[in-house]
Design a protein around this motif. Structure first.
Motif, PDB file in Angstrom:
ATOM      1  N   GLU A  28     -53.577 -27.833 113.976  1.00  0.00           N
ATOM      2  CA  GLU A  28     -53.311 -27.511 112.582  1.00  0.00           C
ATOM      3  C   GLU A  28     -52.888 -28.762 111.817  1.00  0.00           C
ATOM      4  O   GLU A  28     -52.329 -29.701 112.385  1.00  0.00           O
ATOM      5  CB  GLU A  28     -52.192 -26.468 112.478  1.00  0.00           C
ATOM      6  CG  GLU A  28     -52.557 -25.113 113.059  1.00  0.00           C
ATOM      7  CD  GLU A  28     -51.433 -24.113 112.978  1.00  0.00           C
ATOM      8  OE1 GLU A  28     -51.725 -22.898 112.966  1.00  0.00           O
ATOM      9  OE2 GLU A  28     -50.256 -24.529 112.941  1.00  0.00           O
ATOM     10  N   VAL A  29     -53.146 -28.734 110.525  1.00  0.00           N
ATOM     11  CA  VAL A  29     -52.814 -29.827 109.610  1.00  0.00           C
ATOM     12  C   VAL A  29     -51.507 -29.466 108.904  1.00  0.00           C
ATOM     13  O   VAL A  29     -51.463 -28.510 108.133  1.00  0.00           O
ATOM     14  CB  VAL A  29     -53.957 -30.012 108.587  1.00  0.00           C
ATOM     15  CG1 VAL A  29     -53.583 -31.024 107.526  1.00  0.00           C
ATOM     16  CG2 VAL A  29     -55.253 -30.404 109.292  1.00  0.00           C
ATOM     17  N   GLU A  30     -50.428 -30.218 109.164  1.00  0.00           N
ATOM     18  CA  GLU A  30     -49.113 -29.869 108.627  1.00  0.00           C
ATOM     19  C   GLU A  30     -48.313 -31.107 108.251  1.00  0.00           C
ATOM     20  O   GLU A  30     -48.443 -32.157 108.886  1.00  0.00           O
ATOM     21  CB  GLU A  30     -48.292 -29.075 109.659  1.00  0.00           C
ATOM     22  CG  GLU A  30     -49.017 -27.896 110.257  1.00  0.00           C
ATOM     23  CD  GLU A  30     -48.085 -26.829 110.804  1.00  0.00           C
ATOM     24  OE1 GLU A  30     -46.857 -26.952 110.624  1.00  0.00           O
ATOM     25  OE2 GLU A  30     -48.598 -25.877 111.416  1.00  0.00           O
ATOM     26  N   GLU A  84     -50.052 -30.236 114.251  1.00  0.00           N
ATOM     27  CA  GLU A  84     -49.364 -29.337 115.172  1.00  0.00           C
ATOM     28  C   GLU A  84     -50.374 -28.708 116.110  1.00  0.00           C
ATOM     29  O   GLU A  84     -51.511 -28.420 115.713  1.00  0.00           O
ATOM     30  CB  GLU A  84     -48.600 -28.250 114.404  1.00  0.00           C
ATOM     31  CG  GLU A  84     -47.507 -27.629 115.265  1.00  0.00           C
ATOM     32  CD  GLU A  84     -47.354 -26.145 115.037  1.00  0.00           C
ATOM     33  OE1 GLU A  84     -47.311 -25.415 116.039  1.00  0.00           O
ATOM     34  OE2 GLU A  84     -47.302 -25.737 113.866  1.00  0.00           O
ATOM     35  N   VAL A  85     -49.953 -28.520 117.350  1.00  0.00           N
ATOM     36  CA  VAL A  85     -50.796 -27.896 118.376  1.00  0.00           C
ATOM     37  C   VAL A  85     -50.143 -26.581 118.792  1.00  0.00           C
ATOM     38  O   VAL A  85     -49.247 -26.564 119.631  1.00  0.00           O
ATOM     39  CB  VAL A  85     -50.971 -28.825 119.594  1.00  0.00           C
ATOM     40  CG1 VAL A  85     -51.791 -28.129 120.681  1.00  0.00           C
ATOM     41  CG2 VAL A  85     -51.644 -30.132 119.177  1.00  0.00           C
ATOM     42  N   ASP A 129     -56.008 -15.200 125.898  1.00  0.00           N
ATOM     43  CA  ASP A 129     -56.838 -14.943 124.718  1.00  0.00           C
ATOM     44  C   ASP A 129     -55.956 -14.601 123.519  1.00  0.00           C
ATOM     45  O   ASP A 129     -56.130 -13.582 122.861  1.00  0.00           O
ATOM     46  CB  ASP A 129     -57.803 -13.784 125.034  1.00  0.00           C
ATOM     47  CG  ASP A 129     -58.894 -13.630 123.973  1.00  0.00           C
ATOM     48  OD1 ASP A 129     -59.189 -14.608 123.269  1.00  0.00           O
ATOM     49  OD2 ASP A 129     -59.427 -12.513 123.852  1.00  0.00           O
ATOM     50  N   TRP A 130     -55.021 -15.476 123.221  1.00  0.00           N
ATOM     51  CA  TRP A 130     -53.913 -15.109 122.342  1.00  0.00           C
ATOM     52  C   TRP A 130     -54.228 -15.145 120.841  1.00  0.00           C
ATOM     53  O   TRP A 130     -53.652 -14.365 120.078  1.00  0.00           O
ATOM     54  CB  TRP A 130     -52.692 -15.978 122.648  1.00  0.00           C
ATOM     55  CG  TRP A 130     -52.843 -17.431 122.292  1.00  0.00           C
ATOM     56  CD1 TRP A 130     -53.324 -18.424 123.094  1.00  0.00           C
ATOM     57  CD2 TRP A 130     -52.498 -18.042 121.051  1.00  0.00           C
ATOM     58  NE1 TRP A 130     -53.304 -19.624 122.427  1.00  0.00           N
ATOM     59  CE2 TRP A 130     -52.799 -19.423 121.174  1.00  0.00           C
ATOM     60  CE3 TRP A 130     -51.967 -17.576 119.850  1.00  0.00           C
ATOM     61  CZ2 TRP A 130     -52.592 -20.334 120.145  1.00  0.00           C
ATOM     62  CZ3 TRP A 130     -51.756 -18.475 118.812  1.00  0.00           C
ATOM     63  CH2 TRP A 130     -52.067 -19.840 118.982  1.00  0.00           C
ATOM     64  N   PHE A 131     -55.084 -16.038 120.394  1.00  0.00           N
ATOM     65  CA  PHE A 131     -55.306 -16.141 118.941  1.00  0.00           C
ATOM     66  C   PHE A 131     -56.603 -15.489 118.509  1.00  0.00           C
ATOM     67  O   PHE A 131     -57.660 -15.793 119.072  1.00  0.00           O
ATOM     68  CB  PHE A 131     -55.333 -17.612 118.504  1.00  0.00           C
ATOM     69  CG  PHE A 131     -55.481 -17.782 117.013  1.00  0.00           C
ATOM     70  CD1 PHE A 131     -54.377 -17.676 116.185  1.00  0.00           C
ATOM     71  CD2 PHE A 131     -56.722 -18.030 116.450  1.00  0.00           C
ATOM     72  CE1 PHE A 131     -54.521 -17.823 114.805  1.00  0.00           C
ATOM     73  CE2 PHE A 131     -56.864 -18.172 115.077  1.00  0.00           C
ATOM     74  CZ  PHE A 131     -55.763 -18.066 114.253  1.00  0.00           C
ATOM     75  N   PHE A 186     -52.067 -26.271 106.488  1.00  0.00           N
ATOM     76  CA  PHE A 186     -52.890 -26.273 105.283  1.00  0.00           C
ATOM     77  C   PHE A 186     -54.172 -25.467 105.487  1.00  0.00           C
ATOM     78  O   PHE A 186     -54.829 -25.094 104.507  1.00  0.00           O
ATOM     79  CB  PHE A 186     -53.322 -27.710 104.933  1.00  0.00           C
ATOM     80  CG  PHE A 186     -52.252 -28.625 104.413  1.00  0.00           C
ATOM     81  CD1 PHE A 186     -50.902 -28.418 104.684  1.00  0.00           C
ATOM     82  CD2 PHE A 186     -52.606 -29.726 103.646  1.00  0.00           C
ATOM     83  CE1 PHE A 186     -49.934 -29.287 104.210  1.00  0.00           C
ATOM     84  CE2 PHE A 186     -51.645 -30.604 103.160  1.00  0.00           C
ATOM     85  CZ  PHE A 186     -50.308 -30.389 103.451  1.00  0.00           C
ATOM     86  N   VAL A 187     -54.567 -25.258 106.751  1.00  0.00           N
ATOM     87  CA  VAL A 187     -55.865 -24.658 107.079  1.00  0.00           C
ATOM     88  C   VAL A 187     -55.695 -23.681 108.237  1.00  0.00           C
ATOM     89  O   VAL A 187     -54.719 -23.749 108.976  1.00  0.00           O
ATOM     90  CB  VAL A 187     -56.897 -25.739 107.479  1.00  0.00           C
ATOM     91  CG1 VAL A 187     -57.134 -26.715 106.342  1.00  0.00           C
ATOM     92  CG2 VAL A 187     -56.453 -26.477 108.742  1.00  0.00           C
ATOM     93  N   LEU A 188     -56.657 -22.787 108.406  1.00  0.00           N
ATOM     94  CA  LEU A 188     -56.658 -21.975 109.617  1.00  0.00           C
ATOM     95  C   LEU A 188     -56.880 -22.888 110.820  1.00  0.00           C
ATOM     96  O   LEU A 188     -57.644 -23.854 110.744  1.00  0.00           O
ATOM     97  CB  LEU A 188     -57.763 -20.924 109.560  1.00  0.00           C
ATOM     98  CG  LEU A 188     -57.464 -19.649 108.779  1.00  0.00           C
ATOM     99  CD1 LEU A 188     -58.684 -18.727 108.798  1.00  0.00           C
ATOM    100  CD2 LEU A 188     -56.240 -18.919 109.321  1.00  0.00           C
ATOM    101  N   PRO A 189     -56.207 -22.614 111.949  1.00  0.00           N
ATOM    102  CA  PRO A 189     -56.297 -23.522 113.086  1.00  0.00           C
ATOM    103  C   PRO A 189     -57.690 -23.590 113.692  1.00  0.00           C
ATOM    104  O   PRO A 189     -58.455 -22.622 113.648  1.00  0.00           O
ATOM    105  CB  PRO A 189     -55.288 -22.942 114.083  1.00  0.00           C
ATOM    106  CG  PRO A 189     -55.125 -21.518 113.683  1.00  0.00           C
ATOM    107  CD  PRO A 189     -55.292 -21.485 112.208  1.00  0.00           C
TER     108      PRO A 189
END
Length: 249
Positions: free
Chosen positions: A95-97, A126-127, A134-136, A222-225
C-alpha cells in the motif's frame, strides 16, 4: 491470555495461517483485547512496540469490511523494513501511505494543526499481511482487528516537517521495477492523512492510552492494495519525496 491470542501468535511465529472463521469474536472490544494480548506475546519474545497502522480510511475499504469507521493495529520494531523476503510472509500486499513520526505526545483534543506541529511526515509503503488463509478481502472486521490490523511491515523514507496544506492533496504513485502500478491521492485517507492520526489519538484515549512521542503511525492507503511480488517497489509522492522497498523471493 486467551486461546484466540495464542493461536494468532503461533500463526505469526510459524507463518502457518489459520482458517477463516476458526476464531470467534463477540465485539470490537473483545477483538482489540486479543490484539493487545498478541502484542504482549511479541513483547515477551523480545519485540518492542514501535507504532501503529490505521486501516479502513476510505469509504471503499470500509465497504469491503462492512465497517463505518477505521481501525488500528499495533506494530513492533521488527516490522520496520527496507528489504524483505516473500517467504517470510503469508499473503502480503503493498500500500501507498504517508507515515507520521510522533515527536511530542499527541492528545485526542489536539487540533489537526497542533498534530502537524508535533509530527514529522515520511514517504512510506506498508505491507499488510494476515494470519488467515486467503485473507484479503474475505476476513471479517473483528478478525482484522484481532490480527493487529493485518500488519506485516512498514517502510519509511526521509521524514520532514510539513504543514496541513502541504498534505492536503498529495499524489502518490507506486512503481514496480520502474513501471507504474497504481496512483492515488491523500484525500482518500479520511479526507486528509492527519485526520487519521487524530482519529487514532481519540481511539487510544477512549481505552486509557495515549499516542506517545517516539511512535510512528502509518496513516492509511491512497489506493486499494496490490499483491506483493518480487522486485523493487518505489512510491513517489508529490512534494514529499520517495521511498523504496526491495522484495526478494
Amino acid at each position: 491470555m486467551t486461546n484466540q491470542a495464542e493461536q494468532l501468535f503461533k500463526a505469526y511465529q510459524t507463518n502457518q495461517p489459520l482458517a477463516k472463521g476458526v476464531l470467534e469474536f463477540s465485539s470490537r472490544k473483545d477483538a482489540y483485547q486479543v490484539q493487545d494480548e498478541v502484542l504482549a506475546f511479541k513483547e515477551a519474545n523480545g519485540e518492542k512496540h514501535a507504532g501503529y497502522k490505521i486501516s479502513l480510511t476510505s469509504q471503499e475499504t470500509q465497504d469491503l469490511f462492512k465497517s463505518d469507521s477505521p481501525l488500528y493495529g499495533q506494530m513492533t520494531d521488527v516490522t520496520v523494513k527496507n528489504e524483505l523476503s516473500l517467504s517470510d510472509y503469508n499473503e502480503p500486499l503493498v500500500e501507498v501511505e504517508l507515515v507520521f513520526l510522533v515527536d511530542e505526545d499527541v492528545n485526542g483534543s489536539d487540533s489537526v494543526e497542533q498534530i502537524m506541529n508535533k509530527c514529522r511526515v515520511a514517504p512510506g509503503l506498508e505491507v499488510p499481511d494476515g494470519r488467515y488463509e486467503d485473507w484479503f478481502p474475505k476476513t471479517t472486521f473483528y478478525e482484522v482487528i484481532a490480527d493487529g490490523a493485518v500488519n506485516g511491515a512498514v517502510v519509511m523514507g526521509e521524514a520532514a516537517k510539513y504543514t496541513y496544506e502541504d498534505l492536503a492533496d498529495v499524489e502518490g504513485v507506486l512503481y514496480l521495477d520502474g513501471e507504474e502500478v497504481k496512483r492515488g491521492h491523500s484525500t482518500e485517507v479520511l479526507g486528509h492523512p492527519v485526520n487519521s492520526v487524530k482519529w487514532l489519538a481519540e481511539a487510544l484515549e477512549s481505552k486509557g492510552k495515549q499516542l506517545t512521542a517516539g511512535s510512528f503511525v502509518s496513516s492509511g492507503t491512497f489506493v486499494l492494495p496490490e499483491k506483493l511480488t518480487t522486485g523493487t517497489y518505489t512510491a513517489k509522492y508529490s512534494n514529499i519525496g520517495e521511498v523504496t522497498l526491495v522484495v526478494k523471493a
